[in-house]
Design an enzyme around this catalytic site. Structure first.
Site, PDB file in Angstrom:
ATOM      1  N   CYS A  68      -3.613   5.167  -4.337  1.00  0.00           N
ATOM      2  CA  CYS A  68      -3.242   4.080  -3.417  1.00  0.00           C
ATOM      3  C   CYS A  68      -4.381   3.066  -3.293  1.00  0.00           C
ATOM      4  O   CYS A  68      -5.444   3.384  -2.759  1.00  0.00           O
ATOM      5  CB  CYS A  68      -2.894   4.693  -2.062  1.00  0.00           C
TER       6      CYS A  68
ATOM      7  N   CYS B  82      -5.514   2.362   0.275  1.00  0.00           N
ATOM      8  CA  CYS B  82      -6.238   3.534   0.787  1.00  0.00           C
ATOM      9  C   CYS B  82      -7.691   3.496   0.328  1.00  0.00           C
ATOM     10  O   CYS B  82      -8.614   3.725   1.117  1.00  0.00           O
ATOM     11  CB  CYS B  82      -5.596   4.836   0.300  1.00  0.00           C
TER      12      CYS B  82
END
Length: 146
Positions: free
Chosen positions: A71, A74
């Site tokens: 991600c 993230c």
């Protein structure tokens, strides 16, 4: 003479529960079992067993970043989350749960998008925020929600 109040704090290294006087939280207490620092100004990676122990046994609020290695947002938020840990400890434990490695926790909390921050107090979810944030926003949100 008054007796200082104490709380339970789970060690981020060996996950042993320690009793710490509240007036000693800022004095760099060590774990009674592994003798490593209870607070290191950074987050702790948790699996299901260690997550459950921190949630059930620690009396500190627990701020969890549910994330995944693939991600982009993230990974972008990760340095800010670590900076927030340095500002929020010892009043709060910051932890990371890799939703790829520990999908059961993501399912348990209905994580639909990542990154998602969940703040727990007393073993219960009290606030949730989806989407990447910088350190200042994480600190502001956590303090406001806690």
């Amino acid at each position: 003479m008054t007796t200082a109040e104490s709380i339970h704090v789970v060690c981020p290294h060996c996950h042993t529960t320690n009793r710490v006087r509240t007036d000693q939280l800022g004095a760099a207490p060590d774990c009674g079992h592994c003798h490593r620092p209870l607070f290191a100004d950074h987050s702790v990676a948790l699996d299901t067993a260690s997550f459950d122990k921190h949630l059930a046994r620690s009396q500190l609020p627990l701020l969890v970043d549910f994330w995944a290695p693939w991600c982009g947002p993230c990974r972008q938020m990760a340095p800010g989350f670590e900076q927030a840990a340095a500002q929020l400890e010892p009043g709060m434990r910051l932890a990371k749960v890799d939703t790829e490695a520990v999908p059961a926790l993501a399912a348990r909390y209905g994580i639909r998008s990542i990154p998602t921050l969940i703040l727990f107090k007393g073993g219960r979810e009290v606030a949730r925020q989806a989407g990447a944030m910088g350190a200042a926003d994480i600190v502001r949100w956590a303090r406001g929600a806690g």
